[in-house]
Design a protein around this motif. Structure first.
Motif, PDB file in Angstrom:
ATOM      1  N   ILE A 131       0.971  -1.295   0.329  1.00 12.84           N
ATOM      2  CA  ILE A 131       0.143  -0.252  -0.157  1.00 12.84           C
ATOM      3  C   ILE A 131       0.501   1.018  -0.074  1.00 12.84           C
ATOM      4  CG2 ILE A 131      -1.953  -0.410   0.896  1.00 12.84           C
ATOM      5  CD1 ILE A 131      -1.279   0.510   4.091  1.00 12.84           C
ATOM      6  N   ALA A 132       0.502   2.429  -0.043  1.00 17.06           N
ATOM      7  CA  ALA A 132       0.879   3.582  -0.605  1.00 17.06           C
ATOM      8  C   ALA A 132       1.327   4.442   1.268  1.00 17.06           C
ATOM      9  CB  ALA A 132       0.543   5.018  -0.933  1.00 17.06           C
ATOM     10  N   ASP A 133       2.399   4.808   0.947  1.00 24.34           N
ATOM     11  CA  ASP A 133       2.568   5.541   2.709  1.00 24.34           C
ATOM     12  C   ASP A 133       1.284   6.378   3.036  1.00 24.34           C
ATOM     13  OD1 ASP A 133       3.589   6.987   4.543  1.00 24.34           O
ATOM     14  OD2 ASP A 133       5.746   6.901   4.327  1.00 24.34           O
ATOM     15  N   PRO A 134       0.901   6.366   3.808  1.00 30.30           N
ATOM     16  CA  PRO A 134      -0.598   6.785   4.496  1.00 30.30           C
ATOM     17  C   PRO A 134      -0.149   8.073   4.518  1.00 30.30           C
ATOM     18  CG  PRO A 134       0.081   5.879   5.501  1.00 30.30           C
ATOM     19  CD  PRO A 134       0.991   5.513   5.612  1.00 30.30           C
ATOM     20  N   GLY A 135       1.335   8.567   5.290  1.00 26.12           N
ATOM     21  CA  GLY A 135       1.440  10.154   5.345  1.00 26.12           C
ATOM     22  C   GLY A 135       0.971  10.445   6.944  1.00 26.12           C
ATOM     23  N   ALA A 136       1.296  11.373   7.900  1.00 22.93           N
ATOM     24  CA  ALA A 136       1.295  11.663   8.873  1.00 22.93           C
ATOM     25  C   ALA A 136       0.255  12.182   9.089  1.00 22.93           C
ATOM     26  CB  ALA A 136       2.429  12.589   9.812  1.00 22.93           C
ATOM     27  N   ALA A 137      -0.522  12.661   8.249  1.00 21.12           N
ATOM     28  CA  ALA A 137      -1.834  13.792   8.244  1.00 21.12           C
ATOM     29  C   ALA A 137      -2.578  12.756   8.680  1.00 21.12           C
ATOM     30  CB  ALA A 137      -1.815  14.583   6.457  1.00 21.12           C
ATOM     31  N   THR A 138      -2.673  11.624   7.793  1.00 24.71           N
ATOM     32  CA  THR A 138      -3.679  10.434   8.789  1.00 24.71           C
ATOM     33  C   THR A 138      -4.021  10.542   9.996  1.00 24.71           C
ATOM     34  OG1 THR A 138      -3.816   9.344   6.132  1.00 24.71           O
ATOM     35  CG2 THR A 138      -4.078   8.098   7.812  1.00 24.71           C
ATOM     36  N   PHE A 139      -3.258  10.707  10.945  1.00 20.35           N
ATOM     37  CA  PHE A 139      -3.131  10.144  12.326  1.00 20.35           C
ATOM     38  C   PHE A 139      -3.874  11.011  12.380  1.00 20.35           C
ATOM     39  CE2 PHE A 139      -0.730   7.369  10.018  1.00 20.35           C
ATOM     40  CZ  PHE A 139      -1.677   5.922  10.156  1.00 20.35           C
ATOM     41  N   ASP A 140      -4.391  10.970  13.651  1.00 16.34           N
ATOM     42  CA  ASP A 140      -4.611  11.863  14.924  1.00 16.34           C
ATOM     43  C   ASP A 140      -4.544  10.916  16.209  1.00 16.34           C
ATOM     44  OD1 ASP A 140      -5.584  13.704  17.033  1.00 16.34           O
ATOM     45  OD2 ASP A 140      -7.695  13.898  16.354  1.00 16.34           O
ATOM     46  N   PHE A 141      -3.753  11.381  16.768  1.00 16.11           N
ATOM     47  CA  PHE A 141      -3.051  10.298  17.657  1.00 16.11           C
ATOM     48  C   PHE A 141      -3.923  10.470  19.502  1.00 16.11           C
ATOM     49  CE2 PHE A 141       0.097   9.400  15.595  1.00 16.11           C
ATOM     50  CZ  PHE A 141       0.077   8.339  14.801  1.00 16.11           C
ATOM     51  N   THR A 142      -4.772  11.808  19.162  1.00 15.26           N
ATOM     52  CA  THR A 142      -5.594  12.362  20.223  1.00 15.26           C
ATOM     53  C   THR A 142      -7.202  11.651  19.879  1.00 15.26           C
ATOM     54  OG1 THR A 142      -6.242  13.576  19.227  1.00 15.26           O
ATOM     55  CG2 THR A 142      -4.971  14.735  20.378  1.00 15.26           C
ATOM     56  N   GLY A 143      -7.011  10.675  19.743  1.00 15.15           N
ATOM     57  CA  GLY A 143      -8.191   9.845  19.755  1.00 15.15           C
ATOM     58  C   GLY A 143      -9.485  10.567  19.112  1.00 15.15           C
ATOM     59  N   GLY A 144      -9.448  12.123  18.493  1.00 10.67           N
ATOM     60  CA  GLY A 144     -10.492  13.074  18.341  1.00 10.67           C
ATOM     61  C   GLY A 144     -10.677  13.121  17.151  1.00 10.67           C
ATOM     62  N   LYS A 145      -9.991  11.969  15.776  1.00 13.03           N
ATOM     63  CA  LYS A 145      -9.931  11.860  14.595  1.00 13.03           C
ATOM     64  C   LYS A 145      -9.959  13.385  14.052  1.00 13.03           C
ATOM     65  CE  LYS A 145     -13.268   8.302  15.863  1.00 13.03           C
ATOM     66  NZ  LYS A 145     -14.121   6.535  14.562  1.00 13.03           N
ATOM     67  N   GLY A 146      -9.224  13.707  14.365  1.00 11.73           N
ATOM     68  CA  GLY A 146      -8.989  15.293  13.544  1.00 11.73           C
ATOM     69  C   GLY A 146      -9.687  16.149  14.135  1.00 11.73           C
ATOM     70  N   ALA A 147     -10.778  16.416  15.267  1.00  8.57           N
ATOM     71  CA  ALA A 147     -12.287  17.032  16.087  1.00  8.57           C
ATOM     72  C   ALA A 147     -11.212  17.593  17.577  1.00  8.57           C
ATOM     73  CB  ALA A 147     -13.129  17.278  16.000  1.00  8.57           C
ATOM     74  N   ALA A 148     -11.226  18.128  17.909  1.00  7.43           N
ATOM     75  CA  ALA A 148     -10.815  19.047  19.381  1.00  7.43           C
ATOM     76  C   ALA A 148     -11.563  18.056  20.941  1.00  7.43           C
ATOM     77  CB  ALA A 148     -11.065  19.859  20.013  1.00  7.43           C
ATOM     78  N   GLY A 149     -11.512  17.405  21.716  1.00 10.38           N
ATOM     79  CA  GLY A 149     -11.694  16.274  22.706  1.00 10.38           C
ATOM     80  C   GLY A 149     -11.481  15.197  22.070  1.00 10.38           C
ATOM     81  N   GLY A 150     -10.356  14.699  21.856  1.00 13.72           N
ATOM     82  CA  GLY A 150     -10.086  13.069  21.429  1.00 13.72           C
ATOM     83  C   GLY A 150     -10.184  12.752  23.367  1.00 13.72           C
ATOM     84  N   PRO A 151     -10.057  11.136  23.039  1.00 15.80           N
ATOM     85  CA  PRO A 151      -9.672  11.383  25.058  1.00 15.80           C
ATOM     86  C   PRO A 151      -8.329  10.609  25.440  1.00 15.80           C
ATOM     87  CG  PRO A 151      -9.992   9.007  23.482  1.00 15.80           C
ATOM     88  CD  PRO A 151     -10.830  10.339  22.673  1.00 15.80           C
ATOM     89  N   PHE A 152      -7.517  11.114  24.344  1.00 15.54           N
ATOM     90  CA  PHE A 152      -5.703  11.243  24.744  1.00 15.54           C
ATOM     91  C   PHE A 152      -5.684  13.060  24.666  1.00 15.54           C
ATOM     92  CE2 PHE A 152      -6.941   6.860  23.175  1.00 15.54           C
ATOM     93  CZ  PHE A 152      -7.349   6.626  24.633  1.00 15.54           C
ATOM     94  N   ALA A 153      -6.345  13.282  24.753  1.00 19.20           N
ATOM     95  CA  ALA A 153      -6.434  15.448  23.927  1.00 19.20           C
ATOM     96  C   ALA A 153      -5.009  15.252  24.321  1.00 19.20           C
ATOM     97  CB  ALA A 153      -6.783  16.248  24.921  1.00 19.20           C
ATOM     98  N   ASP A 154      -3.937  15.286  25.376  1.00 21.23           N
ATOM     99  CA  ASP A 154      -2.363  15.612  25.822  1.00 21.23           C
ATOM    100  C   ASP A 154      -1.444  14.028  25.558  1.00 21.23           C
ATOM    101  OD1 ASP A 154      -2.905  13.977  27.669  1.00 21.23           O
ATOM    102  OD2 ASP A 154      -2.599  15.482  29.540  1.00 21.23           O
TER     103      ASP A 154
END
Lengths: 328, 257
Positions: A131-154
């Protein structure tokens, strides 16, 4: 040097060697040419190279490729995660690195190297099928899926949260490779390679858990004490369901990592049980002889559990931004 | 990855490729093949007049899935025996009742006994002896260094053994069960290694960090810088395991292939 005796020896580890050779008679042409060019001392190495040519033709089947690309996707997820704590990765990485003791930082850096190596290795096996390299922008490690307020905000600035997410990713990876193994049985080389990644992920999970129970600034990580119910200060192995894991509760964001999977379409006899499972291959572990007085937790700890591809993807997509089809 | 589409170079140039060439497709198999040839040469040199003598004193684990399960059962007997024995040595008895090391060694004792008893229950026919006799004469159970060093050897060996045996299993159920155990063994190995030296949970001795793996069975092999476990063939595992088993309890794994 008896060439046919050598083939006979190889046949013991590869019963199909005659077929491989027969289907590519040009190998004997290689032999003829070599004899004129190489000194006797160089022959063993050259002979090995001839067999390389034969083995290199072993095809990787389509379904095997699918499983390998699934594995590669998970490795990308992990690799990009650890990249966020690498030296030179911005202000948050400086903050993160400052929150770890020397040996713990070395451990994180070592895991990052391993995951990057796994990406490279799987790409090398898949070749153009990767597969193609997805690139860093694919991921949001806060768990917010790109929006604020993810379960791992910090997650990118707090070492405790970073370790919690790291443990979650590694434990997921261990379950995923375990579940994928039975899908790779048609290709022994690929199966063994996958098993050899599986156990390295388990070593990572163990170390991350060890660091979590002693604290990120503690150089003597292995001397930390676990605290039941093990979501904040876990053992190096999974005890029951670790009370939902690093997310903190049985209904928390990491609970599915330790829960049961979906048995639909599972290979014969294989089930995807919760990590608290204490029945293995029909044997009820808690009734086994010579285990009188053992703590109840030991029976689930002694066995990790596999997870199906669909459930793993759902878990992994916690860290994929909305609108992106990676791991969908 | 466009290299894959290029025709292969001439024989001579591909022989001359240095080992540090960046990993390309198939290079994994190239390394595997190199070992196949080399090993065969070594074997070819001695097989004519030096056939291995199969001692009737060895315990043959058998073949097929039962053989693999017996192989695992033997290793679990060894591990369980070790963690049981260490509980009477002064290193363990001197540990504080709430110390991390005592809790870890207790858990490992529980887990390995459970593994042993599981195999005993699971192998309903053709099972090897339930009472292999270990030989721990090389271990000083009063010494932290000796106990943890031996534990590390056993756990790392167990991981390498399970990983290297998966390819001989025909049943998806058994393969998955082996996977359920090996990852716990890997977790054990990591914490024991960390007790011996912090942050040594992986190292080039057990994972292909900086050098390739060179098992006699080529499916175990991986190139340098790939970070794969160094899985071992059954023959390679018992070469070590048999040094911890008494005469009459040593293993013959020639049926696993």
């Amino acid at each position: 040097m008896n060439f046919f005796q050598i083939i006979s020896e190889i046949e013991k580890v590869d019963p199909e060697v005659y077929d491989r050779l027969d289907s590519r008679r040009s190998i004997f042409k290689h032999m003829t040419g070599l004899g004129q060019k190489l000194s006797a001392a160089a022959v063993p190495l050259a002979l090995g190279s001839i067999f390389n040519k034969v083995y290199a033709q072993t095809p990787v089947g389509a379904s095997v490729n699918d499983v390998l690309n699934f594995a590669l996707s998970l490795e990308y997820l992990e690799s990009y995660f650890y990249q966020r704590s690498a030296a030179g990765s911005g202000a948050s990485a400086v903050t993160l690195r400052g929150g770890f003791s020397g040996t713990n930082l070395a451990a994180i850096d070592l895991i990052r190297t391993d995951e990057a190596n796994h990406v490279t290795f799987l790409r090398s096996v898949l070749g153009t099928a990767a597969i193609a390299d997805p690139g860093a922008a694919t991921f949001d490690f806060t768990g917010g899926k790109g929006a604020a307020g993810g379960p791992f905000a910090d997650v990118l600035t707090n070492p405790l949260t970073y370790l919690a997410v790291a443990q979650s990713l590694e434990d997921t990876g261990v379950r995923a490779y375990k579940g994928g193994a039975a899908l790779l049985m048609s290709n022994k080389t690929v199966l063994t390679a996958a098993l050899n990644i599986h156990s390295v992920e388990a070593r990572h999970a163990s170390r991350l858990r060890t660091m979590r129970r002693a604290g990120p600034m503690n150089n003597a990580a292995s001397q930390g004490l676990p605290v039941s119910p093990y979501n904040a200060a876990p053992k190096s192995w999974i005890s029951g369901t670790d009370n939902g894991g690093a997310g903190g509760s049985p209904t928390g964001p990491t609970a599915p990592i330790y829960g049961a999977g979906n048995n639909t379409g599972a290979p014969t006899g294989v089930t995807f049980d919760a990590e608290s499972n204490t029945t293995q291959g029909g044997a009820v572990l808690t009734g086994l002889p010579n285990t009188t007085g053992f703590p109840a937790s030991a029976f689930s700890e002694a066995f990790d559990e596999a997870l199906d591809v669909t459930t793993v993807k759902t878990i992994a997509r916690t860290f994929v931004v909305n609108g992106n089809n990676f791991l969908a | 990855m466009s290299d894959n589409l290029q025709p292969r170079g001439s024989d001579d140039t591909s022989f001359a490729q240095p080992l540090y060439t960046p990993i390309k497709r198939r290079s994994f198999f190239m390394y595997a093949g190199a070992t196949a040839g080399a090993t065969a040469l070594v074997l070819a040199g001695c097989s004519k007049d030096n056939d291995p003598v199969t001692s009737s004193n060895l315990i043959n684990v058998g073949s097929g899935d039962t053989g693999v399960l017996n192989y695992a059962y033997a290793l679990e007997q060894l591990e369980a025996g070790f963690y049981t024995r260490l509980r009477t040595g002064t290193y363990y008895t001197g540990l504080g009742s709430t110390s991390a090391e005592k809790q870890i060694l207790d858990d490992l004792y529980y887990h390995e006994v459970i593994h042993r008893e599981f195999f005993k229950a699971a192998i309903t026919s053709g099972r090897i002896s339930d009472s292999l006799t270990p030989d721990f004469s090389k271990v000083d159970f009063n010494s932290r260094t000796s106990v943890l060093g031996t534990a590390m050897a056993f756990e790392d060996l167990g991981v390498a053994a399970y990983n290297g045996a998966g390819q001989y299993i025909a049943s998806p159920l058994y393969l998955t069960l082996a996977g359920k155990i090996v990852s716990v063994e890997a977790r054990h190995a990591a914490i024991i290694r960390d007790l011996v030296g912090e942050a040594t949970f992986v190292g080039n001795d057990v994972v292909t960090l900086t050098t390739a793996n060179t098992s006699g069975v080529t499916t175990n092999n991986a190139p340098a810088n790939s970070s794969l476990e160094r899985s071992k063939s059954p023959a390679e595992v018992v070469a070590t395991a048999n040094t911890f088993l008494a005469e009459g309890s040593k293993l013959d794994v020639s049926g696993l292939k």
